[in-house]
Design an enzyme around this catalytic site. Structure first.
Site, PDB file in Angstrom:
ATOM      1  N   CYS A   1       0.622  -1.235  -0.083  1.00  0.00           N
ATOM      2  CA  CYS A   1      -0.238  -0.225   0.294  1.00  0.00           C
ATOM      3  C   CYS A   1       1.101   1.060  -0.192  1.00  0.00           C
ATOM      4  CB  CYS A   1      -0.718  -0.093   1.008  1.00  0.00           C
ATOM      5  SG  CYS A   1      -1.561   1.247   1.476  1.00  0.00           S
TER       6      CYS A   1
ATOM      7  N   CYS B   1      -1.378   3.782  -6.891  1.00  0.00           N
ATOM      8  CA  CYS B   1      -2.142   2.666  -5.252  1.00  0.00           C
ATOM      9  C   CYS B   1      -2.058   1.179  -6.426  1.00  0.00           C
ATOM     10  CB  CYS B   1      -3.248   3.942  -5.224  1.00  0.00           C
ATOM     11  SG  CYS B   1      -4.273   2.847  -4.361  1.00  0.00           S
TER      12      CYS B   1
END
Length: 264
Positions: free
Chosen positions: A84, A194
């Protein structure tokens, strides 16, 4: 990577923990499994608290630290991968201070390969607001802003929409058009900052056209491989186990579906 104290005591059959705020980290899980099919992998998505991209720094840090602690209690981990970008930017330093005996590997926007792919290029960086706001991204961008024009775009709501699935629905194209449509024909490549975004490469191409896209999954997996090889901790079994966990248990079938979704 410097050798960490105690790393040589890791057992080859122990699990690698792969953590994300939700389903996006499955794109990194895919890359790790493809590169190291013999490794036992434990993926945990904090879907109950997703998305992280619009939370405070302190909230992201606490959620990440709590999740990793719980993962390590359930399966003693021989390595940690923060799949992440937001959690990496916010918490990877804290995790490395806490888990000094194993590799802790984060992910960052793949600006380097994008900048090296074409001289004097114009690069669109799609990421969450938090990833683009924190110092880690600014330091990374400063390394390459002399060789490329870097255009950061905070993609509000996109990770949350991907979490919902049904990626062939027109509302996703509409959202992407609102977020990045103005850059069609004006950029040479896209950095997917992302881990959710690789699952919508086709939809991004529909909006921006057929231009190169870069994400950090391969680089993160390669770094993990090198760390494990250095300390002779690669698992040489033929096929490893993949364990899934979530703070929202009904999301686990969705993780498995995404794991079987090819990223083109």
């Amino acid at each position: 990577m410097k050798k960490r104290k105690g790393v040589i005591s890791m057992k080859k059959e122990e699990y690698i923990g792969v953590f994300d705020s939700g389903v996006g980290g499955v794109s990194v899980l895919q890359a790790i499994h493809e590169m190291m099919p013999g490794e036992n992998l434990y993926f945990f998505g904090d879907s109950l608290n997703a998305p992280y991209g619009e939370k405070t720094l302190e909230d992201v840090q606490q959620l990440t630290l709590n999740a990793i602690e719980n993962m390590n209690k359930k399966k003693h981990l021989k390595a940690i991968v923060i799949a992440c970008n937001t959690a990496t930017s916010a918490a990877v330093t804290l995790l490395r201070e806490k888990y000094t005996d194993i590799p802790v590997i984060g992910i960052e926007p793949a600006l380097k390969p994008a900048a090296l792919s074409k001289k004097n290029s114009c690069i669109l960086v799609m990421a969450t607001a938090n990833t683009l706001r924190l110092d880690k991204f600014h330091q990374l961008a400063e390394r390459y802003d002399k060789s490329a024009t870097i255009i950061p775009v905070p993609c509000y709501g996109l990770a949350k929409r991907i979490e919902q699935g049904n990626l062939d629905q027109p509302d996703l194209i509409e959202l992407l058009t609102d977020l990045i449509g103005p850059y069609k024909g004006k950029v040479d490549s896209v950095v997917l900052g992302c881990t959710h975004y690789p699952f919508v490469k086709n939809q991004i191409a529909t909006v921006l056209g057929d231009i190169p896209m870069f994400d950090g999954a391969y680089g993160t997996s390669k770094h993990l491989y090198n760390c494990l090889k250095e300390c002779d901790c690669l698992n040489d079994q033929e096929e490893g186990d993949i364990l899934y966990g979530s703070s929202k248990e009904d999301e686990i079938p969705i993780y498995k579906t995404f794991m079987n979704t090819p990223i083109i």
